[in-house]
Design a protein around this motif. Structure first.
Motif, PDB file in Angstrom:
ATOM      1  N   TYR A   1      -4.149  22.590   9.327  1.00  0.00           N
ATOM      2  CA  TYR A   1      -3.469  23.955   9.555  1.00  0.00           C
ATOM      3  C   TYR A   1      -5.470  24.513  10.217  1.00  0.00           C
ATOM      4  O   TYR A   1      -5.175  25.084  11.231  1.00  0.00           O
TER       5      TYR A   1
ATOM      6  N   ASP B   1       2.437  28.878  15.169  1.00  0.00           N
ATOM      7  CA  ASP B   1       1.763  29.081  13.454  1.00  0.00           C
ATOM      8  C   ASP B   1       0.980  28.515  13.295  1.00  0.00           C
ATOM      9  O   ASP B   1       0.528  28.382  12.282  1.00  0.00           O
ATOM     10  N   LEU B   2       0.239  28.219  14.518  1.00  0.00           N
ATOM     11  CA  LEU B   2      -1.800  27.550  14.331  1.00  0.00           C
ATOM     12  C   LEU B   2      -2.269  28.602  14.384  1.00  0.00           C
ATOM     13  O   LEU B   2      -3.318  28.670  14.750  1.00  0.00           O
TER      14      LEU B   2
ATOM     15  N   TRP C   1      -7.816  29.890   8.990  1.00  0.00           N
ATOM     16  CA  TRP C   1      -8.470  29.725   7.720  1.00  0.00           C
ATOM     17  C   TRP C   1      -9.433  29.458   7.296  1.00  0.00           C
ATOM     18  O   TRP C   1     -10.301  28.662   8.160  1.00  0.00           O
TER      19      TRP C   1
ATOM     20  N   LEU D   1       1.016  18.046  10.542  1.00  0.00           N
ATOM     21  CA  LEU D   1       1.738  19.151   9.535  1.00  0.00           C
ATOM     22  C   LEU D   1       3.305  18.654   9.003  1.00  0.00           C
ATOM     23  O   LEU D   1       4.267  18.799   8.369  1.00  0.00           O
TER      24      LEU D   1
END
Length: 125
Positions: free
Chosen positions: A41, A65-66, A70, A49
């Protein structure tokens, strides 16, 4: 300059999760898989993934979705079993001027002799 692994193991990325993300090896524990998924991620590795998600529970994933940034991972506890395992963690991400955390208790299962992510549990069993 040495790049530390995004999974917060303290190891160099090349000697930690990149071994999995690049296809040189596959994690042999659920915790190692969970750490590698966090790194996927963090680095935007969509194919990894998909490969590491159980096919029965894997959603349609795309580049949207990325987009989360993070920042760090905290493994709270891990219980390794023979065919299923559980890992509780906090995945920290940047939001506005601060940080927030995703707190999850995750179920992992052996599928075709490899650990895969199944999904979140409501609490520790």
């Amino acid at each position: 300059m040495l790049q530390l692994c995004p999974c917060c193991s303290g190891k160099p990325f090349a000697q930690c999760c990149n071994l999995y993300l690049s296809g040189q090896a596959y994690p042999n524990t659920a915790e190692a898989l969970m750490r590698s998924r966090f790194s996927a991620y963090a680095t935007g590795n969509l194919p990894y993934l998909r490969k590491s998600w159980h096919p029965d529970t894997c959603p349609e994933l795309d580049a949207d979705d990325l987009t989360t940034q993070w920042s760090r991972l905290e493994v709270i506890k891990s219980k390794q079993g023979l065919k299923k395992s559980i890992v509780e963690f906090k995945a920290w991400y940047r939001e506005g001027d601060g940080e927030s955390a995703l707190h999850e208790i995750s179920l992992f299962k052996l599928y075709k002799k490899r650990w895969v992510y199944v999904g979140p549990l409501s609490d520790w069993p």
